[in-house]
Design a protein around this motif. Structure first.
Motif, PDB file in Angstrom:
ATOM      1  N   ILE A  55     -26.114  24.085 -26.880  1.00  0.00           N
ATOM      2  CA  ILE A  55     -25.588  22.899 -27.583  1.00  0.00           C
ATOM      3  C   ILE A  55     -26.110  21.580 -27.018  1.00  0.00           C
ATOM      4  O   ILE A  55     -25.818  20.523 -27.556  1.00  0.00           O
ATOM      5  N   GLN A  56     -26.896  21.659 -25.944  1.00  0.00           N
ATOM      6  CA  GLN A  56     -27.533  20.436 -25.458  1.00  0.00           C
ATOM      7  C   GLN A  56     -28.424  19.847 -26.556  1.00  0.00           C
ATOM      8  O   GLN A  56     -28.516  18.645 -26.712  1.00  0.00           O
TER       9      GLN A  56
ATOM     10  N   ARG B  99     -33.816  15.615 -27.443  1.00  0.00           N
ATOM     11  CA  ARG B  99     -33.183  14.632 -26.570  1.00  0.00           C
ATOM     12  C   ARG B  99     -34.186  13.611 -26.055  1.00  0.00           C
ATOM     13  O   ARG B  99     -33.875  12.446 -25.865  1.00  0.00           O
TER      14      ARG B  99
ATOM     15  N   ARG C  73     -30.417  25.709 -16.404  1.00  0.00           N
ATOM     16  CA  ARG C  73     -29.860  24.401 -16.034  1.00  0.00           C
ATOM     17  C   ARG C  73     -28.389  24.279 -16.425  1.00  0.00           C
ATOM     18  O   ARG C  73     -27.637  23.527 -15.817  1.00  0.00           O
ATOM     19  N   PHE C  74     -28.015  24.988 -17.486  1.00  0.00           N
ATOM     20  CA  PHE C  74     -26.619  24.982 -17.941  1.00  0.00           C
ATOM     21  C   PHE C  74     -26.185  26.426 -18.185  1.00  0.00           C
ATOM     22  O   PHE C  74     -27.024  27.314 -18.357  1.00  0.00           O
TER      23      PHE C  74
END
Lengths: 417, 300
Positions: free
Chosen positions: A411-412, A379, A402-403
């Protein structure tokens, strides 16, 4: 008969409808207050019989006294516990707005700030004034149960008697520690400060808590546990001008040289890319120059010192949604990972971030997602580190991720799945 | 009659409601342009420091602090070169350049500002001997005005040091009543803007150092700062402030009134993670050091 102008017809009609609606709403509202509440209350105690006992208490909350359960509760549904209409803090403050400015001061009692009114007050009734859940000091000691603090050889009289409100305010204050008056004024309400008892230095108007513990101490005169060497040796002139001089409380040298003359190694700590360099004798931003109950003469507990400026961390720590926080963060041991003076590493880390984590999380090395210089976050093209996935200061997700690791985390980056 | 009233209402709506939404319609729209990240050509970036855009050469410079280098990119954000001043750079943070082509690079860990003249191949520290103060100078961010005067944040004395174009110490501007002076910028009119992190305030001074305006507080409201780190002024006089904890850029007009904010926490392009420095060039391009994402995010 001449026709009335059309506009007047409409105006008349409008006022008529308004009047009828107003009359109806007033009648129904009055009816609800007068009789329906008692009927409603009877319905409530059918299932909540214990409530009836609370009604027998001497001091009752005004809506409760008037059987107005629905002024706080929704009888059908609510997203809040006990079917209350709103979050407790918001609900209470909708009526208890406080006197002008009394709720709007610099420092707040944490339960008050967080809307945890029920930590101290009972919502229905109580045998104590102000619907408090306990009487006087028992209420305060319920949370402030630091036995060590209140079991010293020498105790301050108000603390011994449990007269907490003799010095502290309960909701808000303009001064730290919720004291009623400024540190310079609070003690002189009862005590007379003399130069004679302070080695002839004119300390009237100084912050007494710089040396004395207002609750108690094992040392005489309630002097705090750890003393700065010159203070312990009564060598005030190591740092200050002589007592008889024109400016006796003035410092002998400028800025932090007052400190670094004896602590030269500290100079190096501040010659870094990221530092806590400040103005004047900035060492005293965190350290007490006279006496302290903490190690390294820290002014207060580490968490308190750090979060005084790092408000985002404070907010995260208090956020009830952030269920997962690093234990060291919870304990307020910031300096285990961060250097308090300065560091060449971002966020004043002691070592590089991954090494700092692996120091304790040794097992994690064997099963972790690849991290370090050879792994790139697609990213941002940056290096993947522990904090790429974890937010140690607080997160609503397991393992302070964080998620959510079951739905969103992977899947980030791994888009194809 | 009612037709007339309707017409009047319609007429008023047009002239009252539509203009009320005009600022929104005419709002400065900020969009992400590109991101400059490390690659095979440049090598991986490390801790990034400051940014400067040379309007004459149309070059973008930024410091890669812990890699001890300055990187140069052209106006199309293509990599040009890296510069280490022959190994003289240790931990460069802030960077500016004057109209004569001389670079100034802060080396706070060494307590120095280096004046680098590439033409003359010289690297000399700025002389602070004329500067007095309670603490030794701890140089933070810098700015250069249209007359090549150099402004330096002195974190250890909560003041801005002002050097003339010949690098002679001219005077200091104390930033009083604030804590943790972090950044300085100068606009085209010579007004000086100082950003204080701990009390979340911005102080605006005229060129003589008189305080003109002070605004900003710390808090959680949309117009308040959480942890402001840097500021920049655009051609219209709007003030852009990066907030490291909000992960946003807050924009104010020249009276200190909050206008809007852009970006949010994230790792993808256009989002920010602990933004630490901001610079706006004459073309309105906004360069943000997106520190935790190890990149320069460019908006316009």
């Amino acid at each position: 008969m001449p026709k009335m102008p059309k506009v007047k017809n409409y105006t008349f009609l409008f006022y008529l409808i308004f009047f009828v609606v107003f009359l109806l709403s007033m009648t129904s509202a009055y009816g609800a207050n007068a009789t329906d509440t008692k009927v409603g209350f009877k319905k409530c105690i059918e299932c909540h019989p214990k409530i009836q006992q609370e009604m027998s208490q001497k001091r009752r909350h005004e809506p409760f006294k008037k059987y107005q359960c629905s002024s706080c509760h929704n009888p059908h549904t609510s997203k809040h516990e006990y079917l209350v209409r709103d979050e407790i803090g918001t609900l209470c403050k909708s009526c208890h707005k406080g006197k002008k400015r009394s709720f709007d001061k610099k420092y707040s009692h944490p339960p008050f700030e967080e809307g945890e009114c029920l930590k101290c007050h009972s919502p229905h009734s109580s045998k104590n004034p102000k619907l408090l859940t306990a009487r006087g000091e028992q209420l305060c000691f319920g949370c402030h149960a630091d036995k060590e603090m209140f079991s010293k050889k020498n105790e301050h009289d108000p603390a011994r008697k449990g007269n907490c409100l003799g010095c502290h305010s309960h909701h808000t204050s303009d001064y730290e520690e919720l004291v009623e008056k400024s540190p310079e004024r609070i003690c002189v309400t009862c005590h007379t400060v003399t130069e004679k008892s302070h080695l002839n230095y004119p300390v009237q108007g100084a912050d007494c808590m710089s040396c004395h513990n207002p609750h108690g101490s094992n040392r005489s005169k309630l002097i705090k546990k750890n003393s700065h060497k010159p203070f312990a040796g009564k060598k005030c002139t190591k740092c200050h001008n002589p007592a008889g001089s024109a400016d006796p409380l003035g410092m002998k040298s400028k800025g932090i040289s007052v400190c670094t003359t004896c602590h030269p190694s500290v100079k190096e700590d501040f010659r870094k890319i990221n530092t806590h360099v400040g103005e004047g004798v900035f060492c005293t931003n965190c350290h007490s120059p006279h006496a302290s109950d903490g190690a390294h003469l820290k002014k207060a507990k580490e968490k308190k010192i750090c979060t005084a400026c790092h408000q985002d961390t404070k907010k995260r720590l208090k956020d009830k949604n952030n269920k997962y926080k690093h234990p060291l963060v919870m304990e307020g041991k910031c300096t285990v990972c961060h250097r308090p003076h300065g560091s060449d590493i971002e966020l004043l880390f002691r070592t590089d971030e991954i090494s700092a984590c692996v120091d304790c999380h040794k097992k994690h090395v064997s099963f972790t997602h690849p991290v370090g210089k050879s792994t790139i976050d697609p990213r941002s093209n940056g290096e993947i580190t522990c904090s790429t996935c974890h937010n140690l200061m607080g997160s609503p997700n397991d393992f302070a991720l964080r998620f959510d690791h079951k739905k969103q985390l992977c899947i980030q980056c791994h888009k194809g799945y | 009659m009612y037709r007339k009233i309707n017409f009047v209402i319609l007429f008023l709506s047009f002239f009252l409601i539509i203009p009320a939404t005009a600022p929104d319609a005419g709002k400065v729209r900020v969009k992400h342009l590109t991101s400059i990240t490390g690659n095979k050509e440049t090598g991986r970036f490390n801790l990034l420091g400051g940014v400067f855009f040379d309007e004459n050469k149309k070059r973008l410079y930024f410091t890669d602090t812990t890699n001890s280098r300055i990187l140069a990119f052209d106006a199309d954000f293509k990599y040009v070169s890296e510069f280490t001043a022959g190994g003289a750079l240790s931990s460069p943070t802030s960077i500016v350049k004057n109209s004569k082509g001389k670079f100034f690079v802060a080396e706070p860990a060494k307590g120095k500002i280096l004046a680098i003249d590439i033409g003359e191949k010289s690297v000399k520290p700025i002389d602070f001997s004329a500067v007095s103060g309670a603490n030794p100078v701890y140089a933070g961010n810098m700015a250069v005005d249209s007359e090549d005067r150099l402004y330096i944040v002195d974190k250890a004395n909560q003041r801005i040091l002002l050097f003339d174009s010949d690098l002679k110490f001219e005077r200091e501007i104390p930033v009083e009543g604030s804590r943790r002076l972090m950044d300085v910028k100068v606009d085209r009119a010579g007004r000086i803007y100082a950003l204080n992190t701990i009390d979340g305030s911005i102080c605006v001074y005229n060129s003589k150092g008189n305080l003109l305006l002070r605004f900003g507080t710390r808090g959680t409201d949309k117009d308040e700062f959480n942890f402001p780190t840097s500021l920049a002024i655009d051609r219209k006089g709007l003030i852009y402030v990066t907030d490291q904890h909000k992960n946003k850029v807050l924009v104010f007009n020249n009276n200190g009134r909050f206008l809007f904010a852009f970006s949010q926490l994230g790792w993808r392009e256009g989002r920010l993670h602990r933004p630490s420095f901001i610079y706006i060039n004459n073309s309105g391009q906004i360069f943000i050091v997106d520190r935790a994402n190890t990149r320069i995010s460019v908006f316009e």
